[in-house]
Design a protein around this motif. Structure first.
Motif, short mmCIF file in Angstrom:
data_model
loop_
_atom_site.label_atom_id
_atom_site.label_comp_id
_atom_site.label_asym_id
_atom_site.label_seq_id
_atom_site.Cartn_x
_atom_site.Cartn_y
_atom_site.Cartn_z
N THR A 133 1.25 -1.04 0.43
CA THR A 133 -0.33 0.02 0.32
C THR A 133 0.90 1.48 -0.31
O THR A 133 1.33 1.36 0.72
CB THR A 133 -0.56 0.09 1.32
N GLY A 134 1.20 1.67 -1.27
CA GLY A 134 1.94 3.31 -1.38
C GLY A 134 3.53 2.18 -0.92
O GLY A 134 3.78 1.34 -1.31
N TYR A 135 4.68 3.22 -1.17
CA TYR A 135 5.44 3.30 -1.38
C TYR A 135 5.95 3.15 0.09
O TYR A 135 5.53 3.06 1.42
CB TYR A 135 6.28 4.65 -1.28
N ASN A 136 7.21 2.23 0.42
CA ASN A 136 7.78 1.50 1.66
C ASN A 136 8.34 2.62 2.08
O ASN A 136 9.75 3.17 2.89
CB ASN A 136 8.46 0.36 1.09
N LEU A 137 7.18 3.53 3.06
CA LEU A 137 8.22 5.01 4.27
C LEU A 137 8.93 4.08 5.33
O LEU A 137 10.22 4.49 6.22
CB LEU A 137 7.67 5.02 4.75
N THR A 138 8.36 2.99 5.91
CA THR A 138 9.30 2.08 6.44
C THR A 138 10.85 1.67 6.64
O THR A 138 11.80 2.19 7.72
CB THR A 138 8.28 1.66 6.69
N GLN A 139 10.71 1.06 5.28
CA GLN A 139 12.35 1.29 5.22
C GLN A 139 13.27 2.01 4.05
O GLN A 139 14.05 2.21 4.93
CB GLN A 139 12.21 -0.16 4.15
#
Lengths: 468, 468
Positions: B192-198
């Motif tokens: 879901t959307g860009y992987n801001l976490t990583q």
């Protein structure tokens, strides 16, 4: 959308880059590249090009950037969110000719591959060396690694081994302006700069075109055991899922199927497996364990059998031959198609922390009643990923187009409230983009859109996806 | 650096946010927060503040953004790349008061934690519930989860279980302008959307301040076995590493130590373990296997013993009690300190695909001879992560400051040529930033810098890190 004459004026340039035989403008071809496995959508490109190398991809993108024409990367067209459809027309960039496994590095347990390699083929090739590439979408026989990378695909083995992103070490990517980058290094560890690799994976072809991937491999597990467990209650089946993990067992697959999903699939496939399904069986769990020691796996299965009894499971069926295993997996993999063949449908790809699954299932049914829709649920229960197939059945067109979106919105809100999100493995693509305000705040969406702008200042690569 | 009077004018504002008792300006305190475990660097902040909540962090960053004062997030100050040092002065933002484990969710096998929780403490707390948080830096007794997230820390278990990034599901982050975001969802899968976490993990506190993390847990393995294997050649020891994996075994730790590393550590620690180290032992591998079935582990150890014999290993020593295991691990964890106590040093954190390790080691020695430096190497051989401690010994100051950087450059170039990169788990921080042109092209660096600008348009958060 650019006018057709503008686009067609590019034809000779594209032919000069890729050869006449790799540029297509006939309606028949364009139409074929305008649909994937998402509902009945059709968005053909205005011109289709099939580059054969990274340099050709780079030259195409340099050109499209200069003349400001949209480009949509196209993989194997098995996507379930419309991510590869040319919704703004322009150039369709099919990667299908870049279909070589470049290197199987047994010493470092890595494979370097072009994007159009079929996932199952890659799995089979590395298995010849005793190596394992675990991500395993239901469409593995027809989907490609590039598409898996774009959507961060999962599949039934993700609960133990992780999803596509967890197997990616390094990518070669062509940026929207034609520049070629490497995102990382071919190493298991990396703390060197921002993680462009993980930013690219799952970005649905909106940040760059992946032309090469270095993937991590594992030792191929030597054995596996498969069991099918019937439950008299779908909710009890969902409750059993977390209990299995809490007993200290990590299955290699833990799939959930509602009764209708099984029934419809048994009707749908040729020569279905012989299953003793009783009147009161409302759901099944398909559970696989794998490892190198058969004895340990038998013990795991015994333990699982004990756990599921606490959730009112009926008699556990063990697959006692490779053929039986194959038949059960074949059945599971065809559920999606079977459900879709049954009715007009919409598929949602919700995911929650696994213990919240019963609450999600209960909510799906409750919301369905409220908005008048019927759903058939199945999916990767082990990681909380529930595919909700909403079937049109006897809904009116007006209910379908006006009421249903409100129901889906409520469903997604529930998913997020349970700590989950709106897509576990299919991506947002075209069909979910109207719901991105549910999992993300304005600030979060704005950050993502600005990142998009860093990579693609002109907004030309795969436009019309992820966001309105 | 802002003038001190400017900074000190913020004091009353910061006190209003966090309370008088949490704002510090005395030289003694500032000095203590100006050094970590990286060489002998000292970069004190001009004012130190210890917020107690996400809201306080947000208020501090809103303020610093408005008045354009740099802010450096500070964890447990155990970093090895100077990532938490206030190299541009300004506000030092110590997260140390945010040290609570907020929730251990046994049903979903997740832990929600504040950033200042000590890694080992988190491991011990979740172990009480039969759960396992695997990332395990040598400094685990003193480092904090927030720092681990910032640097994407690894440790000896990464080869089997992955590094910090592989355990992160979701983050709460305060952006440089004070806005608070969630990066993802609490799920194992997410498309879901860009992987801001990583993107945030491993960004070294330059994109935002992590105030909460949801981490994945695993079932705690029930058993482990530990063996120490002496080799008459360091190169043979390195060669044995890939061979163990190729035999189908994935150890839970596979550590390499050169002779000097062991000797110096035995001298350095109080009551060292009794080891029979012979004249011709040039290196050791410390090998751990873990799992739920003791019999399987014994078989694995037998297989490993067979493999290492092919690489001229001497007699394998098994740790046959918990105390012996503890003693060997204690020894391994102290190697870094022991080497550092021995001489002025620089530590490099190179990483290559594991089969390339012998080539890297050979290169280190060759380049050392060319530039006149001696090195002691040890590290996480199982994932190709070699810590190269360059000791000053009898080098002149001029050699140290002028010749050595050329040698390091050559070493890093070799690392990259072997498919690796310049930091496996310590981060770039302050000390490696002059070498980022080696693993990355201008285009790649430019992308990262533009991403930095998206999050931090004024360049105020942890300035002077990762890039010149």
């Amino acid at each position: 959308m650019k006018s057709s004459s503008n686009i067609l004026s590019l034809k000779s340039h594209l032919e000069a880059i890729c050869g006449k035989e790799n540029v297509f403008t006939t309606e028949e071809v364009l139409k074929a590249y305008g649909s994937d496995h998402t509902e009945d959508l059709s968005f053909p490109p205005q011109i289709l090009v099939k580059p054969g190398s990274t340099e050709e991809v780079s030259a195409i993108l340099s050109l499209s950037y200069e003349v400001e024409v949209p480009v949509t990367p196209i993989g194997a067209l098995t996507g379930l969110s419309g991510g590869a459809l040319s919704v703004k027309g322009g150039i369709g960039l099919s990667l299908e000719r870049m279909n070589k496994i470049l290197k199987i590095d047994t010493n470092n347990m890595q494979v370097t591959t072009q994007p159009a390699v079929i996932t199952q083929l890659l799995q089979e090739e590395v298995a010849k060396y005793g190596l394992y590439y675990a991500p395993d979408p239901a469409s593995r026989g027809t989907c490609s690694i590039g598409g898996n990378l774009a959507e961060n695909s999962g599949g039934p083995r993700a609960l133990k081994y992780g999803v596509t992103k967890d197997f990616v070490l390094n990518l070669e990517v062509v940026l929207p302006n034609g520049e070629i980058i490497q995102t990382g290094a071919n190493t298991l560890k990396n703390s060197t700069g921002y993680n462009l690799t993980q930013l690219l994976v799952g970005s649905e072809g909106t940040l760059g075109v992946i032309t090469k991937a270095v993937l991590k491999l594992l030792p191929l597990p030597k054995h596996n055991l498969l069991m099918l467990v019937p439950f008299s209650s779908a909710f009890k089946a969902c409750e059993a899922v977390a209990a299995i993990f809490n007993a200290g067992i990590t299955p290699s697959a833990l799939e959930f199927m509602e009764r209708d999903a099984i029934d419809w699939t048994l009707d749908f496939v040729d020569s279905p497996p012989q299953l003793e399904i009783k009147e009161h069986h409302q759901a099944h769990l398909l559970i696989e364990v794998d490892g190198n020691d058969q004895e340990v796996l038998f013990k795991d299965c015994e333990k699982i059998s004990e756990v599921v009894q606490r959730y009112e499971a009926d008699e556990v069926m063990f697959a006692d031959s490779e053929a039986q295993k194959e038949a059960l997996w074949f059945l599971r993999r065809r559920v999606g198609e079977a459900v879709k063949a049954n009715s007009i449908y919409k598929e949602e790809d919700t995911v929650v922390p696994r213990f919240e699954l019963p609450k999600l299932l209960e909510g799906v049914k409750r919301i369905g009643e409220k908005y008048g829709f019927k759903s058939v649920c199945y999916g990767h229960a082990g990681d909380g990923n529930l595919h909700i197939n909403i079937v049109k059945a006897d809904m009116t067109d007006q209910q379908w187009s006006e009421e249903l979106p409100k129901g889906i919105r409520e469903l997604f809100q529930l998913t997020v409230d349970l700590g989950g999100t709106i897509s576990g493995e299919h991506g947002i693509g075209y069909v979910q983009k109207g719901y991105m305000d549910i999992p993300f705040s304005k600030v979060e969406l704005e950050l993502m859109k600005k990142i998009k702008k860093v990579f693609d200042p002109k907004g030309l690569l795969n436009p019309g996806k992820i966001w309105e």
